[in-house]
Structures are given as C-alpha cells and as structure tokens.
Design a protein around this motif. Structure first.
Motif, mmCIF file in Angstrom:
data_model
loop_
_atom_site.group_PDB
_atom_site.id
_atom_site.type_symbol
_atom_site.label_atom_id
_atom_site.label_comp_id
_atom_site.label_asym_id
_atom_site.label_seq_id
_atom_site.Cartn_x
_atom_site.Cartn_y
_atom_site.Cartn_z
ATOM 1 N N GLY A 269 0.820 -1.213 0.000
ATOM 2 C CA GLY A 269 0.000 0.000 0.000
ATOM 3 C C GLY A 269 0.848 1.255 0.000
ATOM 4 O O GLY A 269 0.529 2.232 -0.686
ATOM 5 N N VAL A 270 1.940 1.230 0.761
ATOM 6 C CA VAL A 270 2.840 2.376 0.799
ATOM 7 C C VAL A 270 3.548 2.538 -0.546
ATOM 8 O O VAL A 270 3.674 3.648 -1.069
ATOM 9 C CB VAL A 270 3.878 2.211 1.931
ATOM 10 C CG1 VAL A 270 4.866 3.362 1.912
ATOM 11 C CG2 VAL A 270 3.187 2.135 3.278
ATOM 12 N N ALA A 271 4.027 1.417 -1.102
ATOM 13 C CA ALA A 271 4.702 1.472 -2.398
ATOM 14 C C ALA A 271 3.767 2.009 -3.482
ATOM 15 O O ALA A 271 4.185 2.764 -4.362
ATOM 16 C CB ALA A 271 5.213 0.083 -2.778
ATOM 17 N N ARG A 272 2.498 1.632 -3.395
ATOM 18 C CA ARG A 272 1.515 2.113 -4.377
ATOM 19 C C ARG A 272 1.315 3.621 -4.234
ATOM 20 O O ARG A 272 1.208 4.349 -5.233
ATOM 21 C CB ARG A 272 0.198 1.373 -4.183
ATOM 22 C CG ARG A 272 -0.787 1.536 -5.343
ATOM 23 C CD ARG A 272 -2.073 0.776 -5.101
ATOM 24 N NE ARG A 272 -1.809 -0.601 -4.747
ATOM 25 C CZ ARG A 272 -2.064 -1.131 -3.546
ATOM 26 N NH1 ARG A 272 -2.564 -0.375 -2.584
ATOM 27 N NH2 ARG A 272 -1.816 -2.395 -3.301
ATOM 28 N N ALA A 273 1.249 4.102 -2.994
ATOM 29 C CA ALA A 273 1.089 5.542 -2.767
ATOM 30 C C ALA A 273 2.281 6.324 -3.302
ATOM 31 O O ALA A 273 2.120 7.402 -3.883
ATOM 32 C CB ALA A 273 0.905 5.802 -1.278
ATOM 33 N N VAL A 274 3.482 5.773 -3.134
ATOM 34 C CA VAL A 274 4.695 6.427 -3.649
ATOM 35 C C VAL A 274 4.659 6.474 -5.169
ATOM 36 O O VAL A 274 4.960 7.511 -5.782
ATOM 37 C CB VAL A 274 5.954 5.689 -3.150
ATOM 38 C CG1 VAL A 274 7.198 6.210 -3.872
ATOM 39 C CG2 VAL A 274 6.113 5.855 -1.647
ATOM 40 N N GLU B 219 0.980 -12.036 2.503
ATOM 41 C CA GLU B 219 0.152 -11.515 3.588
ATOM 42 C C GLU B 219 -0.228 -10.061 3.363
ATOM 43 O O GLU B 219 -1.326 -9.629 3.741
ATOM 44 C CB GLU B 219 0.861 -11.679 4.938
ATOM 45 C CG GLU B 219 2.148 -10.875 5.097
ATOM 46 C CD GLU B 219 3.381 -11.609 4.625
ATOM 47 O OE1 GLU B 219 4.484 -11.217 5.030
ATOM 48 O OE2 GLU B 219 3.240 -12.581 3.852
ATOM 49 N N ASN B 220 0.674 -9.273 2.729
ATOM 50 C CA ASN B 220 0.361 -7.863 2.495
ATOM 51 C C ASN B 220 -0.836 -7.698 1.564
ATOM 52 O O ASN B 220 -1.671 -6.809 1.754
ATOM 53 C CB ASN B 220 1.578 -7.150 1.907
ATOM 54 C CG ASN B 220 2.714 -7.021 2.909
ATOM 55 O OD1 ASN B 220 2.485 -7.039 4.110
ATOM 56 N ND2 ASN B 220 3.938 -6.920 2.414
ATOM 57 N N TYR B 221 -0.919 -8.577 0.565
ATOM 58 C CA TYR B 221 -2.050 -8.509 -0.372
ATOM 59 C C TYR B 221 -3.365 -8.791 0.351
ATOM 60 O O TYR B 221 -4.355 -8.066 0.186
ATOM 61 C CB TYR B 221 -1.838 -9.509 -1.505
ATOM 62 C CG TYR B 221 -3.031 -9.645 -2.426
ATOM 63 C CD1 TYR B 221 -3.273 -8.694 -3.421
ATOM 64 C CD2 TYR B 221 -3.926 -10.707 -2.291
ATOM 65 C CE1 TYR B 221 -4.370 -8.808 -4.261
ATOM 66 C CE2 TYR B 221 -5.029 -10.823 -3.119
ATOM 67 C CZ TYR B 221 -5.243 -9.872 -4.105
ATOM 68 O OH TYR B 221 -6.326 -9.976 -4.921
ATOM 69 N N PHE B 222 -3.379 -9.854 1.177
ATOM 70 C CA PHE B 222 -4.604 -10.210 1.889
ATOM 71 C C PHE B 222 -4.998 -9.131 2.893
ATOM 72 O O PHE B 222 -6.180 -8.817 3.060
ATOM 73 C CB PHE B 222 -4.435 -11.562 2.589
ATOM 74 C CG PHE B 222 -4.473 -12.728 1.642
ATOM 75 C CD1 PHE B 222 -5.662 -13.127 1.047
ATOM 76 C CD2 PHE B 222 -3.319 -13.415 1.335
ATOM 77 C CE1 PHE B 222 -5.699 -14.199 0.169
ATOM 78 C CE2 PHE B 222 -3.345 -14.484 0.450
ATOM 79 C CZ PHE B 222 -4.530 -14.877 -0.140
ATOM 80 N N MET B 223 -3.999 -8.540 3.585
ATOM 81 C CA MET B 223 -4.299 -7.476 4.536
ATOM 82 C C MET B 223 -4.904 -6.270 3.826
ATOM 83 O O MET B 223 -5.851 -5.651 4.331
ATOM 84 C CB MET B 223 -3.022 -7.071 5.274
ATOM 85 C CG MET B 223 -2.501 -8.122 6.246
ATOM 86 S SD MET B 223 -3.645 -8.458 7.585
ATOM 87 C CE MET B 223 -3.635 -6.892 8.438
ATOM 88 N N ALA B 224 -4.371 -5.937 2.647
ATOM 89 C CA ALA B 224 -4.898 -4.800 1.896
ATOM 90 C C ALA B 224 -6.336 -5.058 1.453
ATOM 91 O O ALA B 224 -7.187 -4.158 1.491
ATOM 92 C CB ALA B 224 -4.019 -4.524 0.679
ATOM 93 N N GLN B 225 -6.621 -6.310 1.036
ATOM 94 C CA GLN B 225 -7.975 -6.641 0.614
ATOM 95 C C GLN B 225 -8.955 -6.624 1.781
ATOM 96 O O GLN B 225 -10.114 -6.234 1.637
ATOM 97 C CB GLN B 225 -7.981 -8.022 -0.056
ATOM 98 C CG GLN B 225 -7.173 -8.100 -1.342
ATOM 99 C CD GLN B 225 -7.626 -7.096 -2.372
ATOM 100 O OE1 GLN B 225 -8.818 -6.953 -2.666
ATOM 101 N NE2 GLN B 225 -6.666 -6.355 -2.922
#
Length: 243
Positions: A56-61, A219-225
């Motif tokens: 999510g942070v990388a996407r915002a950057v 895990e980051n993908y699932f947490m974001a979803q």
C-alpha cells in the motif's frame, strides 16, 4: 515503513469519508504526508527494498512520484526537486554565532537559514551523484553470476585501478545497524548488516555475484484486501434504506 503504512491507510480513509476536512490543521497533515512519501520515494529508489515496504505504501509512492522517478531512470534530474520539496528548511549543521547579533549586518537569521538549506541540498546532491554511479554498477552485476573485473570496469567507463575502490565503496555505502527488536534495545545497539540484495566477492580478477533469493510474500495482499473490504462494508452500512 509500518508507521507510514498506518498513516497512509488512515489518511486515505479520512479523505474518502470526508473526516479529514473536519480536523483542525488538516492542511498541514496533508502536506506532511506528501513530504513523507517524497522522502520515501527517494529512499526506495536508491536502496533495494524488496519485501521491506508494504504494498500500500509502495503504491502511494508510485501514484504520487512515479513520473519523477521515471525521469530519473531516463537520466534526467529529479532528485533535487523531490528533496527540496520534502526536506526540513531549518536544520543547520552548526550553532549560529549569536554573538554577532548585535553587530550591524553581522548576523541575519534569514540568511543563515537559507545558507544551511542550500548547504543541505548541495550535500544531498553530491551523495546522489555517487548513488547514480552505484545504481549503474548494480544493474550490470545483476545480469551476471561472474564477470571479469576489467570487463565490468569497461561497462562503467572506468579503468581497473579506478574501478576496484568503487566495488568496495558500494559495499561500504550499504552497511547499516540492524536491530533485533527486543524490548529494551537501545537506538544505537544492534549488529552491523547490509542493505544490499546481492552478495559479491573478487577472486582471480573475477567478480562473483550471488543474488539473494527473493521471498514471495502474500500476507500484504490479503491485509490490503481485508482493509478495502471493511471500508466497503462501512459504506454499505451507512446507506439509508428507509423509504
């Protein structure tokens, strides 16, 4: 990274719901968030961050500064604009001589602050010029498992005598203090490690490269979803069904 992720998620949620506009100082919060992402854009572009930065942070950057980073990749200037926008303007490397405050024209807080800011930007750009050379070196080493020192030096437009110190400089630049996260561990405690995502050594005029194995993390993908699903549920529950 974790703190910026929490700030990023909270900021995006408040923007979507309109809650941010109701808070005092919301404009300042928005500016600080933009500065944080700008500094993080510089860091992630210079230092390998595979698996260290939340998606999510990388996407915002990427959303905010992807165009400037693309310009840098193409060989154009862009670091300076990002740094001038995000860096503090009041950090001085030395305590001003306040004894000159009573002297006519001897001391000016405004000029002193501007000098400190210009010096800060100059030092940063000197470091970025070195980093651009190191990024070029890294891009070549990732293509090989072994390559002659002379050949790799030629790729970087250098002689062997000039190139060997650069190989040492590359390792030295990415040495960092790593902490275990134990309770009570001081800020300056820990062990020395490296931020490099590849290991290399020289033997018989050959550079041998061993790239670190990439770990796929889901895990980051699932947490974001999950976060996104919770936001959708909140919006659905807020819909009035009364006729």
């Amino acid at each position: 990274s974790n703190m910026i992720f929490l700030v990023s998620v909270s900021f995006q949620c408040d923007v979507q719901t309109g809650q941010l506009r109701k808070l005092a100082g919301s404009d300042q919060f928005s500016k600080l968030y933009d500065r944080m992402t700008a500094l993080l854009a510089i860091i992630t572009h210079v230092c390998p961050t595979e698996g260290l930065i939340d998606d999510g942070v990388a996407r915002a950057v990427r959303d905010k500064h992807g165009h400037q980073l693309s310009k840098i990749e193409a060989g154009e200037e862009g670091y300076e604009d990002l740094f001038i926008f995000a860096c503090p303007k009041f950090v001085s490397p030395a305590v001003p001589d306040y004894g000159q405050a009573t002297s006519p024209g001897g001391f000016s807080a405004g000029s002193s602050g501007q000098d400190a800011h210009k010096f800060q930007v100059k030092q940063f750009m000197n470091e970025m010029s070195v980093q651009q050379t190191l990024r070029k070196l890294r891009s070549y080493m990732k293509l090989y498992t072994s390559i002659g020192v002379g050949k790799l030096a030629a790729f970087n437009d250098m002689g062997e005598d000039e190139f060997l110190p650069l190989l040492l400089c590359y390792k030295h630049k990415f040495i960092q203090l790593e902490q275990s996260g134990d309770a009570g561990e001081g800020a300056l405690e820990g062990k020395l490690g490296t931020a490099l995502d590849l290991h290399y050594y020289i033997s018989d005029d050959m550079v041998h490269v061993d790239e670190a194995e990439k770990q796929r993390r889901f895990e980051n993908y699932f947490m974001a979803q999950i976060v996104q699903n919770n936001e959708i549920l909140k919006d659905v529950e807020a819909i009035s069904t009364e006729g």
